[in-house]
Scaffold this motif. Structure first.
Motif, short mmCIF file in Angstrom:
data_model
loop_
_atom_site.label_atom_id
_atom_site.label_comp_id
_atom_site.label_asym_id
_atom_site.label_seq_id
_atom_site.Cartn_x
_atom_site.Cartn_y
_atom_site.Cartn_z
N TYR A 92 1.09 -1.13 -0.04
CA TYR A 92 0.00 -0.10 -0.06
C TYR A 92 0.86 1.18 0.12
O TYR A 92 0.67 2.27 -0.67
CB TYR A 92 -0.98 -0.08 0.91
N ARG A 93 1.93 1.24 0.85
CA ARG A 93 2.86 2.61 0.73
C ARG A 93 3.65 2.47 -0.68
O ARG A 93 3.48 3.73 -1.05
CB ARG A 93 3.74 2.24 1.85
N CYS A 94 3.78 1.52 -1.41
CA CYS A 94 4.18 1.73 -2.89
C CYS A 94 3.39 2.36 -3.65
O CYS A 94 3.67 3.20 -4.35
CB CYS A 94 4.63 0.42 -3.27
N LEU A 95 2.17 2.14 -3.46
CA LEU A 95 0.97 2.61 -4.27
C LEU A 95 0.81 3.81 -3.93
O LEU A 95 0.55 4.81 -4.76
CB LEU A 95 -0.43 1.73 -4.08
N ASP A 96 0.86 4.15 -2.80
CA ASP A 96 0.64 5.81 -2.32
C ASP A 96 2.11 6.70 -2.90
O ASP A 96 1.69 7.49 -3.48
CB ASP A 96 0.73 5.82 -0.51
N HIS A 97 3.07 6.02 -2.70
CA HIS A 97 4.24 6.65 -3.46
C HIS A 97 4.27 6.68 -4.98
O HIS A 97 4.32 7.83 -5.53
CB HIS A 97 5.54 5.60 -3.20
N LEU A 98 3.66 5.68 -5.63
CA LEU A 98 3.48 5.99 -7.09
C LEU A 98 2.15 6.79 -7.31
O LEU A 98 2.51 7.64 -8.49
CB LEU A 98 2.74 4.45 -7.59
N TYR A 99 1.26 7.27 -6.54
CA TYR A 99 0.07 7.85 -6.82
C TYR A 99 0.74 9.29 -6.71
O TYR A 99 0.36 10.17 -7.38
CB TYR A 99 -0.97 7.85 -5.93
N VAL A 100 1.71 9.74 -5.89
CA VAL A 100 2.22 10.98 -5.64
C VAL A 100 2.86 11.31 -7.01
O VAL A 100 2.95 12.53 -7.61
CB VAL A 100 3.17 11.17 -4.56
N LEU A 101 3.87 10.25 -7.48
CA LEU A 101 4.77 10.52 -8.81
C LEU A 101 3.54 10.73 -10.11
O LEU A 101 3.92 11.60 -10.94
CB LEU A 101 5.46 9.24 -8.87
N PHE A 102 2.56 9.93 -9.96
CA PHE A 102 1.43 10.03 -10.90
C PHE A 102 0.75 11.22 -11.03
O PHE A 102 0.71 11.95 -12.08
CB PHE A 102 0.46 9.00 -10.78
N ARG A 103 0.74 11.94 -9.95
CA ARG A 103 -0.23 13.34 -9.75
C ARG A 103 0.96 14.28 -10.47
O ARG A 103 0.44 15.32 -11.06
CB ARG A 103 -0.60 13.63 -8.49
N SER A 104 2.31 14.05 -9.89
CA SER A 104 3.25 15.00 -10.39
C SER A 104 3.47 15.00 -11.90
O SER A 104 3.53 16.10 -12.51
CB SER A 104 4.59 14.77 -9.71
#
Length: 85
Positions: free
Chosen positions: A51-63
């Protein structure tokens, strides 16, 4: 544990046998050779790590989405100013 390894695990899971993050460590990981392929152990599926990986990926996606939007808007503005000239 590097995010890249966790992300590789999630990507392969989504491509080959899509399951929820909860089921990856409980069922899927033990039935695969991902530990050998990723040169890791079951800790890659540790508590909340997926889940933390997906959270990290979401931040990168939004950027990335924000940067793409800015480029498109900049290109539209440039095209509009060329047409107006």
């Amino acid at each position: 544990m590097p995010w890249e390894i966790v992300l590789e695990l999630l990507a392969v899971n989504r491509l080959l046998a899509p399951r929820s993050e909860r089921l990856v460590p409980e069922n899927w990981f033990a039935q695969t050779a991902m530990d050998v392929l990723l040169d890791t152990d079951a800790s890659v599926t540790g508590k909340d790590r997926l889940y933390r990986c997906l959270d990290h990926l979401y931040v990168l996606f939004r950027s990335a989405a924000r940067q793409a939007k800015e480029r498109v808007m900049g290109a539209r503005c440039a095209a509009a100013s060329r047409q107006a000239s």
